[in-house]
Design a protein around this motif. Structure first.
Motif, mmCIF file in Angstrom:
data_model
loop_
_atom_site.group_PDB
_atom_site.id
_atom_site.type_symbol
_atom_site.label_atom_id
_atom_site.label_comp_id
_atom_site.label_asym_id
_atom_site.label_seq_id
_atom_site.Cartn_x
_atom_site.Cartn_y
_atom_site.Cartn_z
ATOM 1 N N ALA A 45 -4.825 -4.019 -12.861
ATOM 2 C CA ALA A 45 -4.301 -2.649 -12.778
ATOM 3 C C ALA A 45 -4.996 -1.896 -11.650
ATOM 4 C CB ALA A 45 -4.499 -1.934 -14.102
ATOM 5 N N CYS A 46 -6.263 -2.196 -11.457
ATOM 6 C CA CYS A 46 -7.051 -1.517 -10.434
ATOM 7 C C CYS A 46 -6.585 -1.937 -9.026
ATOM 8 C CB CYS A 46 -8.521 -1.836 -10.659
ATOM 9 S SG CYS A 46 -9.655 -0.706 -9.864
ATOM 10 N N TYR A 47 -6.392 -3.238 -8.820
ATOM 11 C CA TYR A 47 -5.881 -3.735 -7.532
ATOM 12 C C TYR A 47 -4.511 -3.148 -7.238
ATOM 13 C CZ TYR A 47 -9.510 -7.306 -7.014
ATOM 14 O OH TYR A 47 -10.697 -7.947 -6.831
ATOM 15 N N ARG A 55 -11.326 -6.347 3.103
ATOM 16 C CA ARG A 55 -11.099 -7.016 1.827
ATOM 17 C C ARG A 55 -11.923 -6.331 0.745
ATOM 18 N NH1 ARG A 55 -9.504 -12.171 -0.269
ATOM 19 N NH2 ARG A 55 -11.047 -12.817 -1.787
ATOM 20 N N GLY A 56 -11.231 -5.732 -0.213
ATOM 21 C CA GLY A 56 -11.924 -5.044 -1.297
ATOM 22 C C GLY A 56 -12.609 -3.762 -0.867
ATOM 23 N N GLU A 57 -12.214 -3.229 0.302
ATOM 24 C CA GLU A 57 -12.804 -1.972 0.783
ATOM 25 C C GLU A 57 -11.719 -0.963 1.105
ATOM 26 O OE1 GLU A 57 -15.451 -2.525 4.120
ATOM 27 O OE2 GLU A 57 -16.339 -4.261 3.117
ATOM 28 N N TYR A 58 -11.864 0.204 0.578
ATOM 29 C CA TYR A 58 -10.874 1.254 0.782
ATOM 30 C C TYR A 58 -11.566 2.566 1.094
ATOM 31 C CZ TYR A 58 -7.785 -2.121 -1.455
ATOM 32 O OH TYR A 58 -7.069 -3.245 -1.754
ATOM 33 N N ALA A 59 -10.918 3.384 1.924
ATOM 34 C CA ALA A 59 -11.477 4.681 2.272
ATOM 35 C C ALA A 59 -10.436 5.762 2.020
ATOM 36 C CB ALA A 59 -11.902 4.695 3.739
ATOM 37 N N LEU A 60 -10.889 6.987 1.862
ATOM 38 C CA LEU A 60 -9.976 8.111 1.673
ATOM 39 C C LEU A 60 -9.233 8.390 2.967
ATOM 40 C CD1 LEU A 60 -11.944 10.827 -0.316
ATOM 41 C CD2 LEU A 60 -10.343 9.122 -1.158
ATOM 42 N N ARG A 61 -7.959 8.745 2.847
ATOM 43 C CA ARG A 61 -7.198 9.242 4.004
ATOM 44 C C ARG A 61 -7.273 10.752 3.926
ATOM 45 N NH1 ARG A 61 -2.951 6.316 6.229
ATOM 46 N NH2 ARG A 61 -2.217 8.109 7.340
ATOM 47 N N THR A 62 -8.037 11.361 4.790
ATOM 48 C CA THR A 62 -8.087 12.824 4.768
ATOM 49 C C THR A 62 -6.707 13.334 5.146
ATOM 50 O OG1 THR A 62 -8.996 12.656 6.976
ATOM 51 C CG2 THR A 62 -10.535 13.128 5.215
ATOM 52 N N GLY A 102 -19.674 -1.498 -5.364
ATOM 53 C CA GLY A 102 -19.680 -2.941 -5.555
ATOM 54 C C GLY A 102 -18.281 -3.507 -5.445
ATOM 55 N N SER A 103 -17.961 -4.412 -6.328
ATOM 56 C CA SER A 103 -16.655 -5.061 -6.286
ATOM 57 C C SER A 103 -15.591 -4.215 -6.991
ATOM 58 C CB SER A 103 -16.736 -6.420 -6.969
ATOM 59 O OG SER A 103 -16.925 -6.249 -8.346
ATOM 60 N N VAL A 104 -14.348 -4.526 -6.681
ATOM 61 C CA VAL A 104 -13.229 -3.851 -7.327
ATOM 62 C C VAL A 104 -13.249 -4.165 -8.824
ATOM 63 C CG1 VAL A 104 -10.712 -3.698 -7.462
ATOM 64 C CG2 VAL A 104 -11.846 -3.907 -5.248
ATOM 65 N N THR A 105 -13.581 -5.392 -9.142
ATOM 66 C CA THR A 105 -13.692 -5.829 -10.535
ATOM 67 C C THR A 105 -14.666 -4.948 -11.307
ATOM 68 O OG1 THR A 105 -13.341 -8.071 -9.746
ATOM 69 C CG2 THR A 105 -14.180 -7.837 -11.976
ATOM 70 N N GLN A 106 -15.761 -4.655 -10.659
ATOM 71 C CA GLN A 106 -16.798 -3.820 -11.251
ATOM 72 C C GLN A 106 -16.296 -2.383 -11.452
ATOM 73 O OE1 GLN A 106 -20.451 -4.836 -9.128
ATOM 74 N NE2 GLN A 106 -21.097 -2.719 -9.467
ATOM 75 N N LEU A 107 -15.628 -1.876 -10.424
ATOM 76 C CA LEU A 107 -15.062 -0.531 -10.510
ATOM 77 C C LEU A 107 -14.090 -0.459 -11.683
ATOM 78 C CD1 LEU A 107 -14.549 2.338 -9.204
ATOM 79 C CD2 LEU A 107 -12.568 1.280 -8.114
ATOM 80 N N ALA A 108 -13.236 -1.482 -11.783
ATOM 81 C CA ALA A 108 -12.225 -1.510 -12.834
ATOM 82 C C ALA A 108 -12.870 -1.350 -14.203
ATOM 83 C CB ALA A 108 -11.426 -2.805 -12.756
ATOM 84 N N SER A 109 -13.900 -2.127 -14.464
ATOM 85 C CA SER A 109 -14.516 -2.061 -15.782
ATOM 86 C C SER A 109 -15.219 -0.723 -15.976
ATOM 87 C CB SER A 109 -15.449 -3.245 -15.987
ATOM 88 O OG SER A 109 -16.781 -2.839 -16.014
#
Lengths: 191, 191
Positions: free
Chosen positions: B163-165, B182-189, B148-155
DNA sequence: AACCAAATATGATTGAAATCATATGTTGCC
DNA sequence: GGCAACATATGATTTCAATCATATTTGGTT
């Protein structure tokens, strides 16, 4: 010794395993052979992500169990490694599944245990969300979590032992708690 | 809509309840009538300690369930209060218990769901124990928690959204993550 | 189209808990 | 009985995330 309902299992469903520090209980991809109870020591469950980072999933301590979900999977999805010299008891998957089918009391006992654990974990997570150390410690004591050592409580609720001792002192000074002995505190009923 | 295995229950096992903010779903001491699913809004479970302090046991959110352990108790042990206008579905205790006895697939499904949740909660608790915000966020993303959202992840992982951003930005700068939108991140292998 | 609410994003400051340090008390063990 | 390991307890300092502040973007609503 084993938690309900696993105490109902026959002797031959239990296999004791002695592990040196660093030894594997099982590996990711191994065929599932059962769930485990920690008699002594400590077992760490970790999984590797695609990017190569190790994610710790669980730290099983004395009296705890791990890999319960393996009852519903053909392979283990993580590594289980002894982080100290340990003894664990393996409870055979086959025996558990047979017993689940044939003994309603066992089956109900297992479901009940899991439901209770879900409840406990939710409570603990909610406690972790309390920001103030003082309030967190107070609520922890109020919930009867100060059974073992203060050090143990501290790690359970996500504080350092120092912060935990300090909070206990401050709460005692404020009159919220009463010190009943070395490392022992009781609630001060407000009426 | 309902999570497995509750989706298998008959229509008449489900009772929709509409609640205003502040309204009770049940009270401590009430006879247990079932478990609940949150369709919209949010429900807070709290218990009063002897000393008069309110302890929050669980914050049930949309898509979540609560009071599963009531299947094994005659009375509810806490209050359930809507913290926002909410809709919940009550799943009748009697229907669930009957179905558990008569339908092995349902019974297994319930046990399986609980075992999976225990596993998930343990993982989340372990994640909460990670001290560094950056590492915590990295592990959370690596575990696929940024749905979901970064806000959601943070909580979810016990950080403020700020702090999460910041952690996401630093991890991106360090090359551990890749920003895919925007608000999407992926792992860098790393290879 | 205009507007509002919420998410995203980041900068500056503060504060509370972590860390480091140190001392004493207790328990088990060789 | 003495030693080692650990729990209890508290003081001093540091650090990192919370808080406060602000701007932009986006999605939904009227």
């Amino acid at each position: 010794m084993l938690p309900e309902p696993f105490d109902l299992l026959n002797e031959d469903a239990r296999t004791p395993l002695i592990l040196a520090k660093g030894e594997h209980v099982f590996r990711q991809g191994d065929e599932t052979r059962g769930v485990f109870f920690v008699v002594s020591g400590a077992i760490c469950l970790t999984r590797m992500t695609e990017a190569g980072a190790a994610v710790t999933l669980h730290n099983a301590k004395v009296g705890g169990m791990f890999a319960e979900a393996s009852l519903y999977s053909d392979q283990y999805h993580c590594d289980a490694i002894a982080v100290a010299p340990s003894e664990v008891t393996r409870l055979s998957k086959r025996s558990i599944q047979t017993r689940q089918r044939e003994d309603a009391a066992f089956s109900e006992g297992l479901t009940r245990r899991l439901a209770t654990q879900v409840q406990e974990y939710r409570q603990l997570l909610t406690l972790h969300a309390v920001k103030s150390a003082n309030e967190r410690v107070y609520l922890a004591v109020a919930s009867g979590r100060l059974r073992g050592s203060v050090t143990q409580l501290a790690s359970e609720i996500g504080l350092t032992k120092e912060a935990c001792y300090r909070a206990l002192k401050e709460l005692t000074d404020q009159g919220a708690l009463k010190k009943t002995g070395r490392g022992e505190y009781a609630l001060r009923t407000s009426f």
